[in-house]
Motif scaffolding. Structure first.
Motif, PDB file in Angstrom:
ATOM      1  N   THR A  96      -0.936   1.123   4.814  1.00 37.24           N
ATOM      2  CA  THR A  96      -0.150  -0.066   4.252  1.00 37.24           C
ATOM      3  C   THR A  96      -0.293  -1.022   5.283  1.00 37.24           C
ATOM      4  O   THR A  96       0.296  -1.108   6.421  1.00 37.24           O
ATOM      5  CB  THR A  96       1.267   0.238   3.475  1.00 37.24           C
ATOM      6  N   TRP A 103       9.411  -7.480  -0.453  1.00 29.07           N
ATOM      7  CA  TRP A 103       8.039  -6.893  -0.667  1.00 29.07           C
ATOM      8  C   TRP A 103       7.532  -7.665  -1.862  1.00 29.07           C
ATOM      9  O   TRP A 103       6.177  -7.710  -1.741  1.00 29.07           O
ATOM     10  CB  TRP A 103       8.316  -5.419  -1.130  1.00 29.07           C
ATOM     11  N   ALA A 160      -0.240   1.635  -1.964  1.00 25.53           N
ATOM     12  CA  ALA A 160       0.359   0.505  -1.351  1.00 25.53           C
ATOM     13  C   ALA A 160       1.521   0.304  -1.375  1.00 25.53           C
ATOM     14  O   ALA A 160       1.829  -0.821  -0.758  1.00 25.53           O
ATOM     15  CB  ALA A 160      -0.702  -0.733  -1.896  1.00 25.53           C
ATOM     16  N   GLY A 161       2.648   0.956  -1.749  1.00 26.14           N
ATOM     17  CA  GLY A 161       4.126   0.765  -1.768  1.00 26.14           C
ATOM     18  C   GLY A 161       4.565   0.757  -0.558  1.00 26.14           C
ATOM     19  O   GLY A 161       4.143   1.738   0.337  1.00 26.14           O
ATOM     20  N   ILE A 162       5.751   0.051  -0.352  1.00 26.45           N
ATOM     21  CA  ILE A 162       6.449   0.151   0.980  1.00 26.45           C
ATOM     22  C   ILE A 162       7.164   1.458   0.992  1.00 26.45           C
ATOM     23  O   ILE A 162       7.314   1.781   2.184  1.00 26.45           O
ATOM     24  CB  ILE A 162       7.205  -1.115   1.057  1.00 26.45           C
ATOM     25  N   ALA A 204       4.880   3.804   2.553  1.00 28.93           N
ATOM     26  CA  ALA A 204       4.790   3.604   3.853  1.00 28.93           C
ATOM     27  C   ALA A 204       5.903   4.098   4.833  1.00 28.93           C
ATOM     28  O   ALA A 204       5.595   4.495   5.828  1.00 28.93           O
ATOM     29  CB  ALA A 204       4.271   2.179   3.876  1.00 28.93           C
ATOM     30  N   ASN A 258       4.373   1.739  -5.648  1.00 30.67           N
ATOM     31  CA  ASN A 258       3.127   2.131  -5.722  1.00 30.67           C
ATOM     32  C   ASN A 258       2.587   3.393  -4.933  1.00 30.67           C
ATOM     33  O   ASN A 258       3.047   3.333  -3.523  1.00 30.67           O
ATOM     34  CB  ASN A 258       2.346   0.872  -5.530  1.00 30.67           C
ATOM     35  N   TRP A 305      -3.687  -5.761  -0.168  1.00 27.87           N
ATOM     36  CA  TRP A 305      -2.626  -5.169  -0.811  1.00 27.87           C
ATOM     37  C   TRP A 305      -3.038  -3.753  -0.853  1.00 27.87           C
ATOM     38  O   TRP A 305      -2.101  -2.875  -0.811  1.00 27.87           O
ATOM     39  CB  TRP A 305      -2.205  -5.991  -2.119  1.00 27.87           C
ATOM     40  N   VAL A 347       6.964  -1.774  -5.024  1.00 28.49           N
ATOM     41  CA  VAL A 347       7.570  -0.763  -4.128  1.00 28.49           C
ATOM     42  C   VAL A 347       7.099   0.493  -4.161  1.00 28.49           C
ATOM     43  O   VAL A 347       7.011   1.080  -3.015  1.00 28.49           O
ATOM     44  CB  VAL A 347       8.988  -0.848  -4.182  1.00 28.49           C
TER      45      VAL A 347
END
Lengths: 307, 291
Positions: free
Chosen positions: B60, B43, A134-136, A139, A131, B55, A129
């Motif tokens: 993203t 997630w 690349a984590g949400i 984002a 990251n 990924w 999550v």
């Protein structure tokens, strides 16, 4: 005469029944603690047989060890933030759920579920999550125009650890919910009739009524946060006990420091001294909270059940 | 003369009290919080279904273009997942059986039997619930390694037989609430305490036995630090195996496969919880309300 032998029988039976715990406590808790104290008076490195007694030199060194003190202060800061937030959060959620709701069981499950997730899975999930690229989390922040945050390194790792801790507050919520349901509604209704508003009822009736439970949450919360070590290790980039050196500075808590002394520096004697000092510190904290509790914890009846 | 004044503010107060937080607002708030609590699970699953490039893609990608189920195949075969799962299962079951049995026995002792020094012992028991386990784990590890118990499952046998203060407390509360007529009759019939425990109390305590078993199973299943310290590559559990061993030839972690492994690993714990939710909640509540 007969009564005498019966009581002797009962006494023996009692000790027979509790012996697993008594022996277990002696062999697996008291002996290791005593052994750690013995080791703390040596310069034992974990393997070589050529150790010698150094008296209290490890303790003297620890007293002047800036790194250890910093780790201790960091741990206390972490506990001072994480414990009040999780206790308040648990109470807040419990208040929200302590009303007529559609699918109240489903809500309760949703908030409780994270607290049963094993720590390893928890760490993997939050690393995904949080990251940086690349984590949400980033984002979502990107959508509102916030630049990517490097959550898992200094200085943000500290806050990532707190988020991880707060995610598991569902266990506390369940306890709070049960306590809230034990508050007699007549009391609150009486106060409402007398013209008290919602907040004052909560502050002056509900909270005092459940204060023993809040107290228990604070004590167990403090003990749990002070001994945290696995979470910082697993959130760090390399995650194994030997990789303890890679833990970011901001999550380099006291127990992480102890692990480093044991497994990176092979200073078992010094590490054991750190453990003992910590033992006393935690004891002092627990007693301190216990003392303070007299002024704010209200016990309705003496629940000393004595059989 | 006393004229009872009508309370002018009363009507006003009642009306201002009602709309504290409208039902709609409560649901919106709960929904927002639920997203935060469920989000990491979702997630994780999404990551487990992506390719590695997908990924890592910037910006993203929320959803995988095509579900990559082979991540799960990799999770099962890149490391010897089944063997570690068996280790975890064996260790958790063994510990849960032992610790449940021993804690029931000790809990019964504290609840129903009389002995000199019982009060003092019980106080010691309660204070050990407050003792941070991590403090004893390191010296225990050193002792066990000197005794040659490292890379064996004996430490878990010992921990199991030694019973757990938390579970003892759980059993003690349950047994203490059972009326004494039952055992009085049995004593008059000449039953010893051992038989009273096995024949009368144990069958009554089935829900607590189950609670204790499930709780201790999940503890061991989720434990990281003890297997990491005490067990080597061949003997260790799933929790240790999935943290570090999914690597590409360059030594970089493969997040997608690790996510799949974590999902497989967390599944039993979640299933046990969902299946036995009320037992978990009961045990947590009984430990937290009495303190």
């Amino acid at each position: 005469m007969a009564r005498n032998s019966w009581s002797r029988y009962s006494n023996r039976t009692f000790y027979l029944f509790v012996s697993p715990w008594v022996l277990g406590f002696l062999l697996l808790t008291a002996v290791p603690l005593g052994y750690a104290f013995g080791v703390s008076l040596t310069n034992f490195d974990g393997s070589s047989p050529r150790w010698r007694w150094v008296g209290f030199r490890n303790y003297v060194e620890l007293f002047g060890d800036a790194e250890a003190w910093h780790a201790m202060l960091r741990t206390i800061a972490y506990a001072a933030i994480a414990v009040p937030l999780s206790v308040a959060g648990a109470l807040g959620l419990a208040v929200l759920l302590n009303r007529r709701l559609i699918a109240v069981g489903l809500w309760r499950t949703i908030f409780f579920l994270p607290s049963v997730v094993p720590v390893v899975a928890m760490a993997i999930m939050w690393k995904l999550v949080l990251n940086r690229d690349a984590g949400i989390a980033n984002a979502i922040l990107h959508v509102v125009g916030i630049k990517p945050i490097a959550w898992l390194v200094d200085p943000m790792a500290f806050y990532a650890l707190i988020i991880l801790t707060l995610w598991g507050l569902g266990g506390g919520m369940v306890i709070m919910l049960a306590a809230l349901q034990g508050v007699p509604t007549e009391l609150e209704e009486a106060a409402v009739v007398d013209g008290a508003n919602r907040w004052r009822v909560f502050r002056h009736i509900t909270v005092p009524m459940i204060s023993p439970v809040i107290f228990f949450q604070v004590v167990t919360g403090v003990i749990a946060t002070l001994q945290i070590v696995v979470q910082p290790l697993l959130l760090a980039e390399t995650n194994s006990i030997s990789g303890v050196g890679q833990v970011p500075q901001s999550t380099h808590l006291y127990m992480v420091q102890v692990y480093q002394e044991f497994f990176t520096s092979n200073r078992f004697g010094y590490g054991s001294a750190m453990l003992w000092v910590y033992f006393l510190v935690i004891l002092a904290f627990t007693l301190l909270i216990q003392r303070s509790s007299r002024s704010w914890v209200h016990y309705q009846v003496d629940t000393e059940s004595d059989r | 003369m006393h004229v009872r004044r009508p309370a002018p503010t009363g009507v006003h107060r009642v009306s201002s009290r009602k709309p504290r937080l409208s039902a709609g607002a409560v649901y919106v708030l709960l929904m927002a919080l639920a997203v935060l609590f469920v989000g990491p699970f979702v997630w994780l699953l999404l990551a487990a279904l992506k390719t590695r490039d997908e990924w890592a893609a910037v910006p993203t990608h929320i959803l995988p273009r095509q579900a990559q189920w082979e991540n799960f195949t990799h999770a099962l075969t890149d490391i010897n997942f089944p063997a570690y799962a068996v280790n975890s299962l064996f260790l958790s079951t063994m510990y849960a059986v032992l610790v449940t049995a021993s804690s029931a026995v000790v809990g019964f002792g504290f609840a129903r039997l009389r002995g000199s020094g019982k009060r003092g012992l019980f106080l010691v028991l309660l204070s050990t619930m407050m003792l941070p386990q991590i403090l004893t784990l390191l010296p225990t590890y050193v002792l066990f390694s000197r005794l040659g118990l490292v890379n064996t499952y004996w430490p878990w046998v010992l921990w199991g037989v030694a019973s757990s203060p938390y579970l003892i407390f759980l059993f003690r509360q349950f047994f203490a609430a059972i009326p004494s007529e039952l055992e009085d009759a049995a004593i008059i019939d000449g039953c010893g305490w051992g038989r009273i425990f096995v024949r009368i109390f144990l069958p009554l305590s089935r829900p607590v036995l189950l609670t204790s078993f499930l709780l201790s199973f999940v503890w061991t299943w989720g434990d990281y630090i003890a297997p990491a310290l005490l067990l080597d590559v061949d003997h260790t559990t799933l929790s240790v195996a999935i943290t570090a061993w999914y690597r590409d030839p360059h030594g970089n972690a493969i997040p997608t496969v690790q996510a799949a492994a974590a999902a497989l690993y967390v599944l039993p714990a979640l299933l046990i919880f969902l299946f036995a939710q009320r037992y978990f909640i009961r045990s947590i509540v009984s430990s937290g309300v009495k303190g």
